[in-house]
Design a protein around this motif. Structure first.
Motif, mmCIF file in Angstrom:
data_model
loop_
_atom_site.group_PDB
_atom_site.id
_atom_site.type_symbol
_atom_site.label_atom_id
_atom_site.label_comp_id
_atom_site.label_asym_id
_atom_site.label_seq_id
_atom_site.Cartn_x
_atom_site.Cartn_y
_atom_site.Cartn_z
ATOM 1 N N ALA A 20 0.825 -1.215 0.000
ATOM 2 C CA ALA A 20 0.000 0.000 0.000
ATOM 3 C C ALA A 20 0.855 1.259 0.000
ATOM 4 C CB ALA A 20 -0.937 -0.008 1.213
ATOM 5 N N TRP A 21 1.907 1.254 0.796
ATOM 6 C CA TRP A 21 2.721 2.460 0.934
ATOM 7 C C TRP A 21 3.707 2.666 -0.205
ATOM 8 C CZ3 TRP A 21 4.609 2.671 6.726
ATOM 9 C CH2 TRP A 21 3.523 2.999 7.540
ATOM 10 N N TYR A 22 4.261 1.572 -0.739
ATOM 11 C CA TYR A 22 5.373 1.709 -1.686
ATOM 12 C C TYR A 22 5.111 1.115 -3.062
ATOM 13 C CZ TYR A 22 7.755 2.889 2.626
ATOM 14 O OH TYR A 22 8.093 3.468 3.817
ATOM 15 N N GLY A 23 4.087 0.273 -3.217
ATOM 16 C CA GLY A 23 3.841 -0.381 -4.503
ATOM 17 C C GLY A 23 3.586 0.587 -5.630
ATOM 18 N N HIS A 24 2.924 1.684 -5.334
ATOM 19 C CA HIS A 24 2.601 2.671 -6.376
ATOM 20 C C HIS A 24 3.830 3.349 -6.942
ATOM 21 C CE1 HIS A 24 3.326 6.145 -3.746
ATOM 22 N NE2 HIS A 24 2.886 5.343 -2.786
ATOM 23 N N LEU A 25 4.961 3.248 -6.249
ATOM 24 C CA LEU A 25 6.180 3.893 -6.758
ATOM 25 C C LEU A 25 6.645 3.277 -8.068
ATOM 26 C CD1 LEU A 25 8.165 4.370 -3.424
ATOM 27 C CD2 LEU A 25 6.772 6.051 -4.656
ATOM 28 N N LYS A 26 6.211 2.052 -8.316
ATOM 29 C CA LYS A 26 6.558 1.413 -9.585
ATOM 30 C C LYS A 26 5.720 1.976 -10.735
ATOM 31 C CE LYS A 26 7.793 -3.071 -11.358
ATOM 32 N NZ LYS A 26 8.056 -4.449 -11.005
ATOM 33 N N TYR A 27 4.685 2.731 -10.405
ATOM 34 C CA TYR A 27 3.775 3.298 -11.401
ATOM 35 C C TYR A 27 3.708 4.821 -11.230
ATOM 36 C CZ TYR A 27 2.645 -1.610 -11.201
ATOM 37 O OH TYR A 27 2.750 -2.978 -11.187
ATOM 38 N N PRO A 28 4.796 5.525 -11.508
ATOM 39 C CA PRO A 28 4.848 6.961 -11.217
ATOM 40 C C PRO A 28 3.878 7.811 -12.042
ATOM 41 C CG PRO A 28 6.770 6.304 -12.481
ATOM 42 C CD PRO A 28 6.031 5.046 -12.119
ATOM 43 N N HIS A 29 3.357 7.264 -13.119
ATOM 44 C CA HIS A 29 2.460 8.056 -13.973
ATOM 45 C C HIS A 29 0.987 7.798 -13.672
ATOM 46 C CE1 HIS A 29 5.946 9.462 -16.088
ATOM 47 N NE2 HIS A 29 6.312 8.221 -16.354
ATOM 48 N N SER A 39 -4.301 2.362 -2.585
ATOM 49 C CA SER A 39 -3.486 2.132 -1.389
ATOM 50 C C SER A 39 -4.360 2.011 -0.154
ATOM 51 C CB SER A 39 -2.485 3.273 -1.205
ATOM 52 O OG SER A 39 -1.549 3.271 -2.255
ATOM 53 N N TRP A 40 -5.391 2.792 -0.087
ATOM 54 C CA TRP A 40 -6.320 2.747 1.046
ATOM 55 C C TRP A 40 -7.016 1.385 1.108
ATOM 56 C CZ3 TRP A 40 -11.588 5.549 1.493
ATOM 57 C CH2 TRP A 40 -11.938 5.701 2.844
ATOM 58 N N GLY A 41 -7.419 0.874 -0.040
ATOM 59 C CA GLY A 41 -8.055 -0.443 -0.087
ATOM 60 C C GLY A 41 -7.115 -1.553 0.341
ATOM 61 N N ILE A 42 -5.871 -1.459 -0.095
ATOM 62 C CA ILE A 42 -4.875 -2.456 0.310
ATOM 63 C C ILE A 42 -4.611 -2.348 1.810
ATOM 64 C CG2 ILE A 42 -2.467 -3.170 0.047
ATOM 65 C CD1 ILE A 42 -2.704 -2.138 -2.898
ATOM 66 N N ALA A 43 -4.536 -1.129 2.320
ATOM 67 C CA ALA A 43 -4.286 -0.916 3.745
ATOM 68 C C ALA A 43 -5.430 -1.448 4.606
ATOM 69 C CB ALA A 43 -4.045 0.563 4.033
ATOM 70 N N LEU A 44 -6.637 -1.446 4.080
ATOM 71 C CA LEU A 44 -7.770 -1.988 4.828
ATOM 72 C C LEU A 44 -7.553 -3.474 5.125
ATOM 73 C CD1 LEU A 44 -10.589 -1.572 6.051
ATOM 74 C CD2 LEU A 44 -11.536 -2.125 3.805
ATOM 75 N N ILE A 45 -7.028 -4.197 4.152
ATOM 76 C CA ILE A 45 -6.708 -5.610 4.365
ATOM 77 C C ILE A 45 -5.658 -5.731 5.471
ATOM 78 C CG2 ILE A 45 -5.765 -7.703 3.310
ATOM 79 C CD1 ILE A 45 -6.828 -6.539 0.601
#
Length: 113
Positions: A20-29, A39-45
């Motif tokens: 949730a915190w860092y996975g999106h860094l692979k998708y900067p665009h 990220s919020w949805g992943i963090a809920l899990i």
């Protein structure tokens, strides 16, 4: 099992939280708003795993020990995620710093004081 289950749940929760915190860094665009909601949805899990881990773990660990376990797991999961998913290198500085944190964990559990 009472000692192991909280640790296993914390490992699983940290995998989700690191994603949730860092996975999106692979998708900067990717649009920021989409990244935030994903990220919020992943963090809920993560919460569905971490809260029971702490509730169950508190029967056998102090809160300081639970937090220490969580932090050590968090660093280990982060290190693996960083190398395997983000393709970043761990340097000697990282390893020394993580080792010092590991030493702090030792003091929490087995320290001389």
């Amino acid at each position: 099992m009472t000692y192991a289950l909280p640790v296993l749940l914390l490992i699983a929760s940290n995998v989700f939280m690191t994603a949730a915190w860092y996975g999106h860094l692979k998708y900067p665009h990717a649009p920021l708003l989409i990244v935030i909601f994903a990220s919020w949805g992943i963090a809920l899990i993560e919460y569905f795993l971490a809260v029971p881990a702490n509730r169950i773990g508190h029967a056998v660990y102090s809160t300081a020990q639970l937090k220490t376990i969580q932090e050590v797991i968090s660093l280990a999961v982060f290190a693996g995620f960083s190398v395997l998913f983000l393709k970043e290198s761990l340097t000697l500085n990282h390893l020394i710093g993580f080792s010092l944190i590991g030493l702090g964990a030792f003091v929490i559990f087995k320290g001389p004081f």
